[in-house]
Motif scaffolding. Structure first.
Motif, short mmCIF file in Angstrom:
data_model
loop_
_atom_site.label_atom_id
_atom_site.label_comp_id
_atom_site.label_asym_id
_atom_site.label_seq_id
_atom_site.Cartn_x
_atom_site.Cartn_y
_atom_site.Cartn_z
N ASP A 184 0.84 -1.18 0.00
CA ASP A 184 0.00 0.00 0.00
C ASP A 184 0.88 1.25 0.00
O ASP A 184 2.03 1.19 0.41
CB ASP A 184 -0.87 -0.01 1.25
CG ASP A 184 -2.29 0.40 0.90
OD1 ASP A 184 -2.51 0.73 -0.27
OD2 ASP A 184 -3.15 0.39 1.78
N THR A 202 1.24 6.23 4.16
CA THR A 202 0.07 6.84 4.77
C THR A 202 0.23 8.35 4.79
O THR A 202 1.33 8.86 4.98
CB THR A 202 -0.10 6.34 6.21
OG1 THR A 202 1.16 6.43 6.85
CG2 THR A 202 -0.56 4.91 6.24
N SER A 237 0.04 12.20 6.19
CA SER A 237 0.28 12.71 7.54
C SER A 237 -0.29 14.11 7.69
O SER A 237 -0.42 14.85 6.72
CB SER A 237 1.77 12.69 7.85
OG SER A 237 2.45 13.53 6.98
N THR A 291 -8.36 12.30 12.74
CA THR A 291 -8.07 10.87 12.68
C THR A 291 -9.35 10.07 12.53
O THR A 291 -9.43 9.15 11.72
CB THR A 291 -7.35 10.43 13.97
OG1 THR A 291 -6.30 11.35 14.23
CG2 THR A 291 -6.80 9.05 13.84
N ALA A 338 -10.35 4.84 4.95
CA ALA A 338 -9.79 3.52 5.11
C ALA A 338 -10.85 2.45 5.25
O ALA A 338 -10.91 1.74 6.23
CB ALA A 338 -8.87 3.53 6.32
N LYS A 398 -9.00 -0.80 5.10
CA LYS A 398 -7.96 -1.04 6.08
C LYS A 398 -8.56 -1.49 7.41
O LYS A 398 -9.68 -1.12 7.74
CB LYS A 398 -7.15 0.24 6.30
CG LYS A 398 -6.25 0.55 5.15
CD LYS A 398 -5.50 1.82 5.42
CE LYS A 398 -4.77 2.26 4.18
NZ LYS A 398 -4.29 3.61 4.30
N VAL A 424 -1.05 3.08 11.04
CA VAL A 424 -2.36 2.89 10.45
C VAL A 424 -3.04 4.24 10.43
O VAL A 424 -2.97 4.99 11.40
CB VAL A 424 -3.19 1.88 11.26
CG1 VAL A 424 -4.59 1.78 10.71
CG2 VAL A 424 -2.52 0.53 11.25
N GLY A 425 -3.70 4.54 9.33
CA GLY A 425 -4.45 5.77 9.27
C GLY A 425 -3.57 7.00 9.20
O GLY A 425 -2.44 6.95 8.73
N LEU A 426 -4.12 8.07 9.70
CA LEU A 426 -3.45 9.36 9.58
C LEU A 426 -2.31 9.45 10.59
O LEU A 426 -2.47 9.15 11.75
CB LEU A 426 -4.49 10.44 9.87
CG LEU A 426 -4.21 11.84 9.42
CD1 LEU A 426 -4.07 11.89 7.93
CD2 LEU A 426 -5.34 12.73 9.87
N GLN A 427 -1.15 9.88 10.11
CA GLN A 427 -0.02 10.10 11.00
C GLN A 427 0.01 11.59 11.34
O GLN A 427 0.23 12.41 10.47
CB GLN A 427 1.29 9.74 10.30
CG GLN A 427 1.38 8.30 9.91
CD GLN A 427 1.76 7.44 11.09
OE1 GLN A 427 2.78 7.62 11.70
NE2 GLN A 427 0.89 6.51 11.43
N THR A 443 -5.24 7.49 -2.04
CA THR A 443 -6.34 8.04 -1.26
C THR A 443 -7.23 8.90 -2.14
O THR A 443 -8.45 8.84 -2.05
CB THR A 443 -5.80 8.91 -0.12
OG1 THR A 443 -4.62 8.30 0.37
CG2 THR A 443 -6.81 9.00 0.98
#
Lengths: 359, 477
Positions: A15, A18, A20, A162, A170, A173, A186-189, B291
């Motif tokens: 993938d 991610t 941020s 988030t 996601a 995910k 995972v997800g937004l950093q 995304t």
């Protein structure tokens, strides 16, 4: 060669990185910036930060940015602008006209990437408004900045972002059950960058430390860029959240510092040696006078810290009656047993050291 | 390669350095390549070097990277030098190696970040606009054009009966890209090809890039300037949806490209105002990442739903591998036929069975089990969503079918091929050891045998330089 298998199934397993979220808290304390006038004027600092924001957005298409000003008496959103901006209509008759003109001319400039231009316009407009609405009385009232409020707003925004990201983006995910349960990205950093110019913030000790621990729990690093002054608690905040703390000696190179130390997000930092502090000042501030203490008194029930014993030995926080023991008495000197000086003088005949003589 | 559209960028890596230099004159291109093609760590390196006044000693860069991440460092640096973004000075005894950005790229990326300059590479927006052109209308236009192309591919399966709506240039392009074969162009050659099949099941963004790269290769044959075409495409990626842009500043090659892109559905030119063009969602997401692409998918679903509500699921799968699909769309039936054995067709329903043979067939076409499962999942009939397992948050498809499809794929995966280069016949073990270690550090080593003193790498350019400089050093001693 490919004829053996004939498919390209090996591709597309990974993938993408991610996205941020970078949350910048800009210390706009007028007193502190006035002191920096000769080395790094405010306008120049803003220009550098704008380039830094663009660089952050350039790294990934889905990267987000938010900027908040920690002003002398309040914290103000600079970007994104709050949806219900109550003062938005008020100043439209005064200064908005010429600003609008510059806005459109800037946006239609084909030499600038449009998202960059949009953020720049919005940010500058908010800043101008902030400066315009700051009265002399405001400046006179305090010489400090509302860092704690800004940090709190940052954390709540990050939390919101988030959740929103997990909801929309996601779908495929796995959703983390708790934010602090897994180490994987995972997800937004999210991360916070505090551009700080103010000195001591001891009177905001408790709220700042509370938001630090909240950030630690959310795994949000609080990077600190110190342009001037020194703040004990921001050092601790960076240390606790395992973030970057830099105190600049040479203000001319601020952009290079931003690009090198603060641009890498959590993903890239795994591979880099990030600058940290050699020595962290772990001193705390007392709850009674908000002053930083080396040695203090701690309530044995609620662990509140005091620089001097509170009046009547009653804890100000939990109101427990405390016993101070013999505090205040001069330390009693316990007399040593006097040794006879003679023995040391005529040591040769002493029984304690017979061996050398025998040899 | 992290996703299919990134794989299409491999085409770029084959271009000569001079082409890159010309490409990097446009800030939008520099930004797009920076954003889309670099590994994460490489982006950090570029940004660090961007405002550095002097070249950075390579040793300092090494110090900055964690010792455990040498592989990522090597990967990042080799990508950067392959794309002609950084220059690393050759090592010599007096001068340690230095790394710096190439001036063209540095200048353009700086312009991209700060604005300024007079390059107009982010498109010239037009003041006048067309009130009829809404984002929904653009979505609908893009969808219908793109589906036209897909339909053409699918219809070629049945032989003939093409919708006839496609322009001649598009069909030529599809044929020359070996996605379809024209009837009569060879013995038994008829209809869609193997690469056409995998094209059909790709993501939309990857499909667009496949077609565009075909177009670029073709345009070179037509004597067009591929650099101009490429930078035009990268510019499209930086435009904003729903905004009108003017065509007056474009060059001739770019105008020609623009006309072609209208056929693909990437841009829309209103008939009343031929000097304006509107980028559609297909083009504004050209250089975006995954995304943003999901929003393309959402946009498409919305467009389809508004036209006939077909985005609802229509496939029912039973635990005995039987499949029923409530559809009459030739596109969907053709896609289903790729991996199921169909045996009944009614006006609104096709029925079939998933067998080992049919899945094996699909895998030979380059379709993966995951793709099949994902397709079935997204198009599952609402009835499947109502099963007790699905309501409890479990899988929508019967697990036995899903597992079996994966097992059938595993049966064919006994071997993996990697093209590359074999190094052997080293003078001594030390030379072998140094080289293989270096290859491992830069992340190209695939296999090695200490006993035979041979190793196998995926890329050899950097290693070649390393061996050369090593030889020179030996000779100097």
């Amino acid at each position: 060669m490919d004829g053996v298998d004939g498919t390209d199934r090996q591709e597309g397993k990974q993938d993408g990185p991610t996205p941020s979220l970078l949350f910048i808290i800009l210390d706009t304390n007028p007193h502190a910036w006035a002191l920096l006038q000769n080395t790094l004027p405010f306008s120049k600092a803003i220009a550098n930060i704008l380039v830094f924001i663009n660089a952050h957005l350039a790294v990934n298409n889905a990267n987000q940015v938010a900027v908040i000003a920690s002003h002398s008496q309040r914290s103000v959103w600079l970007y994104p602008r709050p949806p219900s901006d109550p003062q938005h209509g008020d100043d439209s008759d005064t200064g908005m006209d010429d600003e609008n003109k510059t806005d459109t001319s800037n946006l239609s400039d084909a030499s600038k990437y449009r998202p960059f231009a949009l953020i720049e316009n919005s940010l500058l407009h908010s800043l101008r408004k902030l400066i315009k609405t700051t009265t002399e009385a405001d400046i006179k009232a305090t010489t400090s900045t509302q860092m704690a409020g800004a940090l709190t707003m940052a954390l709540s925004y990050i939390n919101k972002a988030t959740i929103a990201f997990l909801d929309t983006g996601a779908a495929a995910k796995p959703t983390p059950t708790a934010l602090d349960s897994s180490d994987k990205a995972v997800g937004l950093q999210s991360r916070i960058l505090v551009v700080s110019v103010s000195g001591d913030l001891a009177y905001q000790y408790i709220p700042i430390m509370n938001s630090t621990f909240a950030a630690q729990r959310l795994r949000v690093p609080m990077d600190i860029l110190k342009l001037a002054g020194d703040t004990v608690f921001l050092q601790q905040a960076a240390f606790t959240t395992r973030a970057v703390y830099l105190q600049l000696k040479n203000l001319q190179g601020v952009l290079q510092y931003l690009m090198m130390a603060f641009l890498p997000d959590q993903l890239a930092r795994k591979h880099l040696v990030v600058p940290t502090q050699e020595v962290v000042d772990f001193r705390a501030a007392c709850f009674c006078h908000r002053s930083v203490v080396d040695v203090g008194f701690v309530c044995s029930i609620c662990l509140s810290i005091f620089c001097t014993p509170p009046e009547g030995a009653i804890c100000l926080t939990c109101e427990t009656q405390l016993a101070l023991g013999d505090y205040g008495n001069k330390p009693a000197v316990i007399p040593k047993k006097k040794k006879k000086k003679k023995r040391a003088l005529d040591g040769g005949s002493s029984r304690a050291t017979p061996a050398p003589e025998a040899a | 390669m992290s996703d299919p559209s990134l794989a299409s960028f491999e085409y770029l890596e084959k271009l000569p350095g001079t082409t890159f230099n010309k490409l990097y004159e446009q800030p939008s291109t520099a930004l797009a390549i920076f954003r889309r093609m670099l590994p994460h760590l490489a982006k950090t390196f570029v940004m660090t070097l961007l405002y550095m006044s002097k070249p950075l000693p390579l040793a300092d860069l090494d110090e900055w990277v964690e010792p455990n991440s040498q592989r990522e460092r090597g990967d990042a640096l080799s990508t950067l030098s392959r794309l002609h973004i950084v220059a690393i000075t050759a090592p010599s005894r007096d001068n340690p190696q230095h790394v710096s950005l190439l001036p063209n790229f540095r200048k353009s990326l700086r312009y991209a970040l700060t604005g300024g300059g007079n390059h107009h590479s982010f498109g010239v927006p037009s003041q006048d606009s067309d009130p009829d052109v809404t984002i929904e209308a653009l979505d609908e236009y893009a969808t219908s054009q793109w589906e036209g192309i897909l339909h053409y591919l699918v219809h070629s399966v049945g032989g003939g009966r093409a919708s006839g709506k496609l322009s001649e240039s598009v069909t030529t392009l599809l044929t020359s890209g070996d996605l379809v074969r024209r009837p009569g162009s060879g013995p038994g050659a008829h209809g869609i090809t193997k690469s056409g099949f995998s094209f059909l099941l790709q993501e939309v963004n990857a499909q667009v890039w496949t077609l565009l790269l075909l177009f670029i290769e073709n345009s070179e044959l037509l004597g067009m300037n591929s650099v101009e075409v490429l930078s035009f495409l990268f510019m499209l990626g930086s435009l904003e949806l729903g905004q009108a842009y003017t065509t007056t500043t474009l060059t001739e090659s770019q105008l020609h490209t623009l006309n072609q892109l209208v056929d693909f559905g990437l841009v829309y030119i209103p008939e009343s105002t031929p000097t304006l063009f509107f980028p559609t969602r297909l083009s504004t997401t050209l250089t975006s990442d995954a995304t943003a692409l999901r929003s393309v998918g959402a946009g498409f679903d919305a467009a389809i739903a508004s036209r006939g509500g077909e985005s609802q699921g229509f496939i029912i799968i039973e635990t005995n591998y039987r499949m029923y699909a409530y559809t009459s769309s030739p596109l969907q039936i053709a896609v289903l036929a790729l991996f199921t054995k169909l045996y009944i067709r009614y006006p609104n329903l096709v029925a079939g069975k998933i067998t080992q043979k049919s899945i094996g067939e699909a895998i030979r076409h380059g379709i993966t089990a995951d793709q099949v499962i994902a397709y079935l999942n997204t198009h599952a009939h609402p009835q499947l969503h109502k099963t007790p397992a699905a309501l409890a948050g479990g899988p929508v498809l019967p697990p036995t079918v899903v597992d079996q499809i994966k097992l059938w794929q595993l049966e064919t995966e006994r071997m993996e091929t990697i093209p590359g280069f074999l190094f052997k016949d080293f003078q001594d073990f030390k030379e072998y050891n140094d080289c293989s270690k270096y290859a491992d550090e830069i992340g190209v080593l695939q296999w090695k045998s200490d006993g035979k003193r041979t190793f196998f790498v995926t890329r050899h350019e950097q290693l070649r330089d390393f061996i050369k400089s090593r030889k020179a050093r030996e000779a100097a001693k």
